[in-house]
Scaffold this active site. Structure first.
Site, PDB file in Angstrom:
ATOM      1  N   ASP A 167     -43.537 -11.769  -7.371  1.00 22.03           N
ATOM      2  CA  ASP A 167     -42.393 -12.142  -8.191  1.00 22.03           C
ATOM      3  C   ASP A 167     -41.138 -12.001  -7.330  1.00 22.03           C
ATOM      4  OD1 ASP A 167     -42.028  -9.423  -7.959  1.00 22.03           O
ATOM      5  OD2 ASP A 167     -41.779  -9.048 -10.109  1.00 22.03           O
ATOM      6  N   GLU A 226     -45.362  -8.103 -19.179  1.00 23.50           N
ATOM      7  CA  GLU A 226     -45.019  -9.004 -18.078  1.00 23.50           C
ATOM      8  C   GLU A 226     -44.323 -10.265 -18.578  1.00 23.50           C
ATOM      9  OE1 GLU A 226     -44.997  -8.428 -15.017  1.00 23.50           O
ATOM     10  OE2 GLU A 226     -46.150  -6.573 -14.957  1.00 23.50           O
ATOM     11  N   TYR A 268     -48.885 -15.340 -11.259  1.00 25.28           N
ATOM     12  CA  TYR A 268     -48.324 -13.988 -11.198  1.00 25.28           C
ATOM     13  C   TYR A 268     -48.854 -13.107 -12.333  1.00 25.28           C
ATOM     14  CZ  TYR A 268     -45.150 -10.209 -12.221  1.00 25.28           C
ATOM     15  OH  TYR A 268     -44.643  -8.968 -12.533  1.00 25.28           O
TER      16      TYR A 268
END
Length: 483
Positions: free
Chosen positions: A219, A119, A201
């Site tokens: 996102d 990520e 996130y």
């Protein structure tokens, strides 16, 4: 209220004749005074009450979605249908990505580490670019304990080419923080957000995918999907709008498969629900998509109208003169590199000596600035510590950062140190506190350098191939001034 007094609004009487006659009769008819004050106080109370009510209404408006198009959440029926449709589609169509390996219940922490690395790499970087970087990273540091033992130099070398190097530094610092805590990998979004470099996130992604916590992720891909599902025209960069996107995403998360659902939402945005060419006919949730429904009713309103396009601020323009300083000795040439400050743009990375200018400058002005910098920083002085072999302007190029458009001028300065010059150059520098160093070309080619620094070095290599620069072993018999 808490000892604070607020001025009461001034009351203006509608009838000026009444106002004058009332004031003029104060001495004559005292009975009118209480009546007058009573009416004024009553009016003031009403106005204060109205003002408080307006303040409460304004506060509610600020807390509720803006734009008039986020006034409701998904219906229970739509929520159920979106969950089922997206999960079925994801099961059949998910891309085979290296960070999507299934792990057993006993390997949740390793899975969390893999999700975390992927990520962070995927932020502001394309999937195809990330895949090879991810594989190399995991080969070198397969667990968070392995990463925690790495140095920033090693991490930057592995990260070179991905850009936004602060991500790599935070990833390393976060790994050291988790390992030092000795309490295992945090398994809740709220505790993950306490780790260096992990925001809302990333915390949601790790917690839902690795630990099955029913928390949302939002996102750019998710915002695009939600904006189209609800035909939201509010500014997607607005703080309150973003907050409401999180509310919508939280409502949709499937409690039984939160990780898969969050990935399905991101996958949809990355593939079918693209920015400019969405494949609505193949979309598993097109029947729940309000933007698609509006498009079918009116072909002049395309799905790509959502989310609203936000005009980006123009990056500021600055200028930089880079001096590739090559020092010759009896065995060859070495290049001087400078380490950037630990905070700010490209923190902690190595680059060639450079000077930032506040405006465009002539060759003479640039060289004057570089001369002063080299003398103060490296004791490079043609009269005392070195002989100038050659100095050549190699060209210029523009490099774009997130918020900066930088015009970079490049020159190559080849010098040979006079007797005692080497001692002066390295005087007082300890190995563990070096802010600059000399490396040969072989080392330079393997270092974790930014794309701009690599472009500068490519210009140097091209110049060396095309020019007749004296051999590194040539003995220089005369001096040249730096001009």
């Amino acid at each position: 209220m808490n000892g604070t007094s607020f001025p009461l609004p001034r009351v203006r009487l509608i009838n000026p004749t009444f106002e004058r006659s009332t004031v003029a009769s104060k001495r004559q008819n005292q009975k009118t005074i209480p009546s007058f004050h009573f009416k004024a106080s009553s009016c003031e109370r009403k106005m204060m009450s109205r003002r408080r009510r307006n303040c409460r209404e304004k506060k509610v408006e600020e807390e509720e979605p803006i734009g008039g198009d986020m006034e409701d959440l998904f219906s229970e029926k739509d929520t159920h249908n979106i969950r089922m449709s997206l999960l079925d589609w994801y099961d059949d169509n998910q891309r085979d990505l290296p960070w999507r390996k299934r792990r057993s219940e006993t390997e949740k922490e390793r899975r969390a580490y893999e999700v975390w690395v992927s990520e962070i790499m995927l932020q502001q970087t394309r999937v195809q670019t990330v895949m090879e970087f991810y594989k190399r990273w995991m080969h070198k540091w397969p667990t968070i304990d392995d990463l925690a033992q790495a140095s920033l130099e090693e991490v930057n070398e592995m990260w070179a080419g991905l850009g936004y190097y602060r991500r790599a530094r935070f990833l390393l610092e976060g790994a050291k923080m988790v390992v030092a805590g000795r309490e295992g990998f945090p398994n809740k979004a709220s505790s993950l957000m306490k780790v260096k470099g992990i925001g809302e996130y990333t915390a949601g992604a790790i917690a839902s995918i690795a630990f099955n916590e029913a928390v949302p992720v939002v996102d750019g891909n998710v915002i695009r999907v939600l904006a189209r599902l609800k035909a939201i025209s509010a500014n997607p960069k607005d703080r309150i709008t973003i907050k409401n996107f999180w509310k919508l995403a939280a409502q949709l998360v499937d409690p039984s498969r939160p990780g898969d659902f969050n990935q399905s939402l991101m996958e949809l945005g990355a593939t079918l629900c693209s920015v400019s060419k969405p494949s609505c006919s193949s979309c598993p949730v097109s029947s729940q998509c309000r933007a698609y429904s509006l498009f079918q009713e009116n072909r002049t309103i395309p799905v790509t109208e959502y989310p609203t396009k936000v005009v980006k601020a123009k990056p500021r323009l600055d200028f930089c003169c880079v001096c590739v300083l090559e020092i010759l000795n009896q065995t060859g040439g070495r290049f001087v590199l400078v380490k950037r400050p630990e905070e700010g743009l490209l923190a902690g990375l190595w680059e060639f000596p450079s000077v930032i200018l506040d405006k465009e400058a002539s060759v003479a002005a640039r060289r004057k600035a570089i001369n002063l910098y080299l003398k103060e920083t490296f004791h490079v002085d043609p009269k005392e510590t070195c002989t100038i072999v050659s100095r050549k302007e190699l060209g210029e190029f523009v490099h774009i950062f997130t918020h900066i458009r930088r015009k970079i001028y490049v020159e190559l300065l080849v010098v040979q140190l006079t007797e005692g010059g080497t001692i002066d150059l390295f005087k007082g520098e300890a190995k563990d506190t070096l802010t600059w160093k000399c490396v040969d070309s072989d080392v330079l080619s393997t270092m974790g350098l930014t794309s701009a620094v690599r472009k500068v070095y490519s210009m140097v290599e091209a110049h060396k191939q095309d020019s007749s620069v004296p051999s590194n072993r040539t003995v220089i018999s005369r001096k040249r001034r730096i001009t």
